[in-house]
Design a protein around this motif. Structure first.
Motif: not given
Length: 400
Positions: A125-129, A311-320
Motif C-alpha cells: 500500500g505504498i505509492p511507488f513514487g 520490533t513492536s512496530a514491525r510486528a504490527a504491520a499496517p494495513e496500508g
C-alpha cells in the motif's frame, strides 16, 4: 609528445584472483561486491522510507521482489543485447542461464528491479513514487560498490593511457575463470602498458550522483519519483562518456556502442519526466496501527534507530498508508494525532495524495448550518449525525 606522457605514471594494481574455493563452493569477488551493494542500498532505502512514514522493515519486503526481478532483468538485457554468445552458429543456449559466468546489464537490472519494487509497493500500500525516491541515492551507491567486482575480474577497462595514472591488467586464464595466467616462474602475466580504469571512473561518478541526489532532494523536497529521475539523469550522463572509453567487445549501432545509445535515450526520458512532473514530497501515515510519536531525524543516512519500538512496530504491520502533506506528517509524528480522513472516505490504494483542500470541511459545516430549525444547544451526537449525512451524499464512485 604531451605533458602527460612526460609525467611518471602511477600504476594501479589489479588482483590476480577473483575466485576462491571454500571447500567445494566457489567464492566469487564479483558476487560479494554485488551483495554488499544490495545490503548498503537496502540500508539507505530503509532510512529514507522511515523518514517518510513507512513502517520499519518494509524494505525487506520490497527487496524480496526487487532483487530477484533485478537479477533476472539484468540477465535478460545481457542475453538480448549479446545473442550471438547463446544462439545461432556456435552459440550455447543453455549458457544463457549460467549467470555465475558473468553477464549482467544494469539497464535490465533497473527495469526488472522497478517491476519487482512496484509489485511489492502495491502489496504494502505504498505509492511507488515514494519507494523510488527513497531508493534514489542508495542505487548509485550500490553500483559504485558493485563496480569493484569488475576490478577483481580485470574487466571493463578502457584503452591504453599515458596519463599520470593507469591500471595494470592481468591476462586472465580462459580455462580457469577468475584466475590470471602465470608464467614459468608462477608469476601472473600482465598485459603490456597501463589502461584507463573505466570501472573506477564510473564508481567515482556514481558517488558524485549520490551526493547530487542527497543535496538537491533535501533542498528541493523532491517527490513523485523526481529524485529517482534525477539519479537516472546523473547516472546516464556519466555512463555516456565512460562507455565511449571502454574497449571490451560490445554490439554497435551505426558504429557506436549499444549502451551509448541506451544511455542517451534513458537520459532524455528521465529529463522529460523530471521537467513535466510536479508535486510536493509525499509522506505516509500507517493505517491499522496505533500512532506513536517519534523524534524527528535530521539526516538521510545517519542516526540508526535501535529502540525496542522497532520490533513492536514491525510486528504490527499496517494495513496500508494514507498520503499526507509534510506539515500533517510532522504533526502526526510529534503528537500521534492523525489528520482527519477525506470527507468522502475514498483513499486510492497506495497512489493518490490526501486532498488537503478545505472543500470537505466547508461542506460539513454548511450541512450543519442548514439545520436552522434545530435547537441552538445541538448535541454532539446530532452534529456527528449531520456530518455523516453530509458525507453520505457525496459521489463515492468518482475514483472508481
Amino acid at each position: 609528445m604531451t605533458i602527460a606522457s612526460l609525467s611518471p605514471q602511477a600504476a594501479l594494481p589489479s588482483p590476480s584472483t577473483a575466485v576462491w574455493q571454500l571447500g567445494p563452493f566457489p567464492l566469487r569477488a564479483y558476487a560479494l561486491c554485488i551483495i554488499a551493494g544490495i545490503v548498503v542500498a537496502c540500508w539507505v532505502t530503509e532510512r529514507r522510507l522511515r523518514q517518510r512514514g513507512v513502517a520499519p522493515g518494509a524494505v525487506l519486503d520490497i527487496a524480496v521482489w526487487a532483487v530477484p526481478a533485478g537479477i533476472i532483468g539484468a540477465r535478460i538485457y545481457h542475453v538480448i543485447t549479446s545473442p550471438e554468445k547463446y544462439f545461432g552458429a556456435g552459440g550455447e543456449p543453455l549458457k544463457a542461464f549460467y549467470i555465475w559466468e558473468g553477464g549482467l546489464g544494469i539497464w535490465g537490472a533497473v527495469a526488472g528491479g522497478a517491476v519487482g519494487a512496484f509489485i511489492a509497493a502495491r502489496q504494502l500500500g505504498i505509492p511507488f513514487g515514494v519507494v523510488a525516491d527513497a531508493l534514489a541515492p542508495g542505487l548509485p551507491l550500490a553500483q559504485a560498490i558493485g563496480r569493484l567486482g569488475n576490478w577483481f575480474n580485470n574487466e571493463l577497462f578502457g584503452g591504453r593511457t599515458t596519463l599520470p595514472w593507469g591500471l595494470e591488467i592481468h591476462r586472465m586464464d580462459p580455462d580457469n575463470p577468475g584466475h590470471a595466467l602465470r608464467d614459468d616462474a608462477g608469476q601472473p602475466i600482465l598485459e603490456p602498458g597501463l589502461y584507463h580504469p573505466t570501472f573506477l571512473y564510473e564508481a567515482l561518478w556514481n558517488l558524485g550522483v549520490v551526493a547530487l541526489v542527497l543535496v538537491l532532494d533535501r533542498r528541493l523536497r523532491l517527490g513523485r519519483g523526481r529524485a529517482f529521475a534525477l539519479y537516472v539523469m546523473g547516472y546516464t550522463a556519466g555512463r555516456f562518456w565512460i562507455e565511449l572509453m571502454r574497449t571490451d567487445e560490445a554490439n554497435q549501432i551505426f558504429g557506436v556502442r549499444l549502451n551509448v545509445w541506451t544511455a542517451a535515450l534513458v537520459f532524455l526520458g528521465a529529463l522529460i519526466y523530471f521537467v513535466r512532473v510536479r508535486g510536493p514530497r509525499e509522506y505516509l501515515i500507517p493505517i491499522g496501527v496505533a500512532a506513536t510519536p517519534t523524534p524527528p531525524t535530521t539526516s538521510d543516512l545517519s542516526q540508526v534507530d535501535i529502540s525496542e519500538g522497532q520490533t513492536s512496530a514491525r510486528a504490527a504491520a499496517p494495513e496500508g498508508y494514507r498520503v499526507v502533506s509534510e506539515e500533517q506528517y510532522d504533526t502526526w509524528r510529534d503528537t500521534g494525532v492523525a489528520p482527519p480522513e477525506p470527507a468522502d472516505g475514498v483513499r486510492p490504494e497506495g497512489a493518490e495524495p490526501l486532498d488537503d483542500e478545505p472543500d470537505d470541511e466547508t461542506s460539513d459545516d454548511e450541512a450543519v448550518s442548514t439545520r436552522a430549525d434545530g435547537p441552538a444547544d445541538e448535541t454532539r451526537e446530532a452534529r456527528d449525525a449531520d456530518r455523516a449525512d453530509a458525507a453520505g451524499v457525496r459521489p463515492a464512485d468518482r475514483d472508481s
